[in-house]
Design an enzyme around this catalytic site. Structure first.
Site, mmCIF file in Angstrom:
data_model
loop_
_atom_site.group_PDB
_atom_site.id
_atom_site.type_symbol
_atom_site.label_atom_id
_atom_site.label_comp_id
_atom_site.label_asym_id
_atom_site.label_seq_id
_atom_site.Cartn_x
_atom_site.Cartn_y
_atom_site.Cartn_z
ATOM 1 N N CYS A 24 -6.438 1.276 2.835
ATOM 2 C CA CYS A 24 -7.406 2.365 2.804
ATOM 3 C C CYS A 24 -7.340 3.178 1.521
ATOM 4 O O CYS A 24 -8.340 3.778 1.128
ATOM 5 C CB CYS A 24 -7.195 3.288 4.000
ATOM 6 S SG CYS A 24 -7.721 2.544 5.539
ATOM 7 N N GLU A 43 0.856 -1.175 0.000
ATOM 8 C CA GLU A 43 0.000 0.000 0.000
ATOM 9 C C GLU A 43 0.893 1.225 0.000
ATOM 10 O O GLU A 43 1.936 1.250 0.672
ATOM 11 C CB GLU A 43 -0.899 0.038 1.239
ATOM 12 C CG GLU A 43 -1.718 1.346 1.285
ATOM 13 C CD GLU A 43 -2.799 1.398 2.342
ATOM 14 O OE1 GLU A 43 -2.720 0.642 3.322
ATOM 15 O OE2 GLU A 43 -3.730 2.202 2.179
ATOM 16 N N ASN A 70 -11.973 -3.165 0.529
ATOM 17 C CA ASN A 70 -10.926 -3.333 1.537
ATOM 18 C C ASN A 70 -11.543 -3.066 2.897
ATOM 19 O O ASN A 70 -11.964 -1.959 3.155
ATOM 20 C CB ASN A 70 -9.811 -2.320 1.305
ATOM 21 C CG ASN A 70 -8.895 -2.188 2.515
ATOM 22 O OD1 ASN A 70 -8.193 -3.131 2.868
ATOM 23 N ND2 ASN A 70 -8.926 -1.030 3.167
ATOM 24 N N GLU A 71 -11.596 -4.018 3.731
ATOM 25 C CA GLU A 71 -12.124 -3.917 5.099
ATOM 26 C C GLU A 71 -13.307 -2.937 5.208
ATOM 27 O O GLU A 71 -13.337 -2.060 6.057
ATOM 28 C CB GLU A 71 -11.027 -3.589 6.119
ATOM 29 C CG GLU A 71 -10.343 -2.270 6.045
ATOM 30 C CD GLU A 71 -9.357 -2.058 7.197
ATOM 31 O OE1 GLU A 71 -9.295 -0.944 7.697
ATOM 32 O OE2 GLU A 71 -8.649 -2.993 7.588
HETATM 33 O O1 AHR Z 1 -2.230 -1.318 6.828
HETATM 34 C C1 AHR Z 1 -2.589 -0.048 7.235
HETATM 35 C C2 AHR Z 1 -4.082 0.189 7.136
HETATM 36 O O2 AHR Z 1 -4.739 -0.615 8.047
HETATM 37 C C3 AHR Z 1 -4.695 -0.150 5.825
HETATM 38 O O3 AHR Z 1 -4.648 0.893 4.933
HETATM 39 C C4 AHR Z 1 -6.113 -0.456 6.174
HETATM 40 O O4 AHR Z 1 -6.683 -1.392 5.309
HETATM 41 C C5 AHR Z 1 -6.039 -0.909 7.593
HETATM 42 O O5 AHR Z 1 -6.944 -0.235 8.366
#
Ligand code: AHR
Length: 782
Positions: free
Chosen positions: A229, A25, A353-354
């Site tokens: 994120c 990321e 994503n989450e």
């Molecule tokens: O890994 C850091 C963050 O943690 C990521 O962006 C997110 O998916 C999670 O909340």
């Protein structure tokens, strides 16, 4: 000898598939100022306060004025070379001296240049005056010493790309890139770029060779990208500066890609885009695993109306075609034109994503159906949010079961103790369910203790290959000077990089994953029964970024029926938690009516409080006043035990009830149970062990973690092996607090040795606090 390990080599069990991979990321400047080798910061003069309040169009640029000359810098947007990069610089020099210009400050201490190395310069320029102008490009020390120079004649009145090469005659990690004009000259400039010639595999628009090599060395089975994120935080309009991560904006000519605001308070150039991600995956032998937004931004509650989801779903289908389609397909042809006619062999795609909240689960099925209809073999990954348990977690799993998702993305960052206590988490999962993609996990820290606990947990992942498909540590990268999040796997500055102990653990597990699990049984390694520790201690009350009133606070002993009225409390916003009671009861209920008087969030009840760094917490109206959760803090490190959705309304009284029975916690509001969780007792096993076979070379791989302070000697039998086996031993045994750093990058690394055994039985001593990997191959196969 205190025990035995018996391994059966003859009958391989579950396939380990693509289990251990990596997560990329662009957080902590992982891409720009990190893996992406561009050395110029804010190359297209697009940095803006929307990215970060301190940014402006000339951020990371400064004037350079030699005696007798002045330079005026204006940012214009009337006639850019490309609409996606609307700003450009007009640089006008006045006076009669030796010229003037600008310098770029790069990242960290500046440009890291090395003696004898070449750097590729490009820029777009326009000369609106009649006479040609010479732009002098230099690499300079902070004191003005020149290390390399290139002169470029800018003569056209239309935008034109200019290129040059600079060779540094000195090593300096704090150099500057200076662009200067002679007296009385003016040009328009944009997209000023400098790359080292030596990028990873010498690719243009390439990656920093040293950092990329760290990933290649891991031999990951897959790479998840582009987040995190950054995937889903943003607006719904793909033309917005603030848009969600839309993959189509990230391919094609790099200078025509729009820059983007990142969730992590900086600017993403998108120079490292989807084509580069796919290319890099191929280069390092990792399967690509892109994650796409599902038209829902949970951070800002933005969502695409269901009847307008079409283009978002089409993006997903087009991405699969871009990766896998042949040249006769529209997107396959585009990939070919970008320089890659062969398909990239995409097998996995993540949707979301989450994500937290119903809007995601309303949208996911539309993606799922469309993808499965057109590409039935693509494995689709659903998501279960950012917590290890609770209603949102369950909702993700329910949706995945109903939809037939292939995998479910679980995320959790917890204290090491949580990982030890939950070592057997996946033993209880059903093979009938979608497989787990443990897409983000880490213990809070980069010490050897953290890494070793993660190793013990990874043994549990391997053991459960029947239910676990994929797993990757997160986040992967951090530039030491731009930290949004810690811990991270790999740290760097502008010229150095080091792996944390966690990195070396991940690397060992990837290098020695094996293809199938082997049966491994222990004798004499049974753990001693432990009486679970009750959750006793103080009870404290606090507003969560709010002023709160707690009335009729009472605590009842659920064993004896004794009840104590504690009274009423008002806690001001920002106040420390207020003491309400102390209890050594093991089975009790706390009741009160809580009301938020002023503020934005809700309330918190602390219980089992020993001190600031060791306690339990029930937060109601947490994370943007959108959820509630139960957390356990151990030695200053948090574990979120369970989470659910909840919003606190100001001025309304809520009947809160917190029941603690042994290690079971139940949290209810207005008689409705919201969270129920067992905070599992930490039980450290005498050893953690797994065995696998690598069918390519026939190696038997034995992984053992000793989390205790004593060494353990074992007799190991490999049933099915005969004759001599030779191999290698990789050991990591350190003090818990040891770590690596830029100055001491190899303080904690695996030590490699050789081993040779005859017959199928041998003895081995596992050091205290150690990870050991034995890789043994029949002599005749070596
Ligand atoms: O890994 C850091 C963050 O943690 C990521 O962006 C997110 O998916 C999670 O909340």
């Amino acid at each position: 000898m205190i025990g035995k390990l018996n391994i059966n080599k003859s009958t391989p069990l579950d396939s380990l598939g693509d289990m251990f991979g990596i997560f990329f990321e662009d957080i902590n400047h992982a891409a720009d100022g990190g893996l992406y080798a561009e050395m110029v910061q804010n190359r297209s003069f697009e940095y803006a306060p929307i990215d970060n309040p301190v940014y402006h169009f000339l951020y990371a640029w400064e004037k350079v004025e030699h005696a007798g000359c002045k330079v005026e810098l204006t940012i214009e947007e009337t006639d850019p070379f490309h609409k996606n990069n609307p700003n450009y610089l007009v640089m006008s020099v006045t006076g009669s001296g030796k010229g003037a210009g600008i310098k770029n400050l790069g990242y960290n201490s500046g440009f890291a240049v090395e003696k004898g190395c070449n750097y590729k310069f490009t820029c777009y320029a326009r000369n609106d005056r009649k006479t040609p102008v010479t732009l002098t490009v230099t690499l300079e020390g902070d004191n003005g010493a020149i290390y390399g120079v290139q002169q470029i004649d800018v003569f056209k009145s239309a935008w034109q790309k200019y290129e040059g090469e600079l060779t540094a005659d000195k090593t300096d990690y704090s150099a500057r890139l200076v662009l200067a004009l002679p007296k009385e000259a003016s040009i328009a400039l944009d997209f000023v770029s400098l790359f080292p010639e030596k990028t990873f595999l010498s690719r243009s628009n390439g990656l920093r060779a040293d950092i990329a090599q760290f990933l290649m060395d891991m031999k990951p089975r897959f790479m998840r990208f582009p987040g995190g994120c950054v995937t889903h935080d943003g607006s719904l309009n793909d033309q917005d500066r603030d848009s969600m991560y839309r993959w189509k904006n990230t391919i094609g000519l790099v200078e025509e890609r729009p820059v983007k605001r990142s969730n992590w308070m900086y600017n993403q150039s998108l120079g490292l885009g989807y084509f580069e991600y796919f290319q890099f995956c191929e280069d390092i032998g990792a399967k690509p695993l892109p994650v796409l937004p599902a038209g829902y931004d949970p951070h800002h509650q933005r969502m695409v109306p269901i009847d307008e989801l079409g283009p978002w779903i089409q993006d997903a289908l087009d991405l699969i075609e871009f990766a896998n389609g042949d040249n006769t397909t529209r997107w396959g042809e585009i990939r070919t034109k970008l320089g890659h006619s062969e398909p990239f062999g995409l097998e996995y795609i993540g949707i979301g994503n989450e994500e937290v909240g119903e809007p995601f689960f309303e949208r996911y099925p539309y993606f799922h159906k469309a993808i499965k209809k057109k590409y039935p073999d693509i494995k689709i990954i659903n998501t279960s949010g950012p917590n290890a348990a609770g209603s949102e977690f369950e909702r993700g799993w329910k949706c995945a079961r109903e939809q037939g998702s292939d995998l479910v993305d679980e995320h959790y960052y917890q204290a090491p103790e949580w990982f030890i206590a939950n070592h057997y988490r996946y033993d209880e999962y059903s093979p009938e369910d979608p497989k787990v993609f443990l897409g983000e996990y880490a213990t809070w820290g980069n010490t050897w203790y953290n890494a070793l606990v993660e190793a013990s947990y990874m043994i549990g992942l391997e053991r459960n290959a029947r239910v676990i498909g994929l797993a990757c540590y997160a986040p992967m990268f951090a530039n030491v000077d731009y930290v949004n999040w810690r811990p991270n796997l790999i740290w760097f500055d502008n010229h150095r990089v080091f792996g944390t102990p966690n990195y070396y653990v991940q690397k060992l597990f990837m290098n020695h994953q094996g293809t199938c699990r082997l049966d491994i049984k222990a004798e004499g390694l049974e753990s001693q029964p432990i009486t679970a520790e009750a959750i006793t201690g103080q009870i404290l009350l606090q507003g969560y970024e709010s002023k709160c009133k707690f009335t009729q606070v009472k605590i009842k002993n659920d064993d004896t029926g004794e009840e104590i009225l504690l009274g009423d409390f008002v806690v001001e916003e920002g106040d420390e938690p207020m003491f309400a009671a102390v209890t050594n009861w093991e089975n009790y209920t706390l009741n009160c009516i809580a009301e938020e008087i002023t503020g934005e969030k809700g309330f918190q009840i602390y219980f089992g409080w020993k001190d600031k760094e060791n306690h339990f917490r029930w937060t109601i109206g947490g994370w943007q006043n959108y959820d509630m959760f139960l957390a356990h803090r151990v030695d200053g490190r948090n574990s979120d035990l369970s989470q659910g959705l909840f919003r606190v309304e100001k001025g309304r009284g809520y009947e809160l009830s917190l029941r603690v029975k042994g290690r079971y916690i139940t949290a209810a509001v207005d008689d409705e149970e919201h969270l129920m969780i067992e905070d599992k007792q930490v039980i450290t096993q005498p050893l953690y062990y797994a065995a696998s076979i690598d069918e390519e070379d026939g190696s038997v791989i034995i992984k053992v973690v000793n989390l205790k302070q004593d060494d353990v000697s074992l007799e190991i039998t490999i049933n099915g092996a005969a004759g001599r086996m030779n191999g290698r031993v990789f050991e990591m045994a350190y003090q818990p607090e040891e770590e690596n750093s830029l100055d001491h990058p190899e303080n904690v690394v695996p030590i490699e040795g050789e081993i040779s055994i005859y017959g199928n039985r041998f003895s081995f001593t596992f050091q205290p606090m150690s990870l050991t990997i034995l890789r043994l191959t029949d002599e005749k196969k070596i």
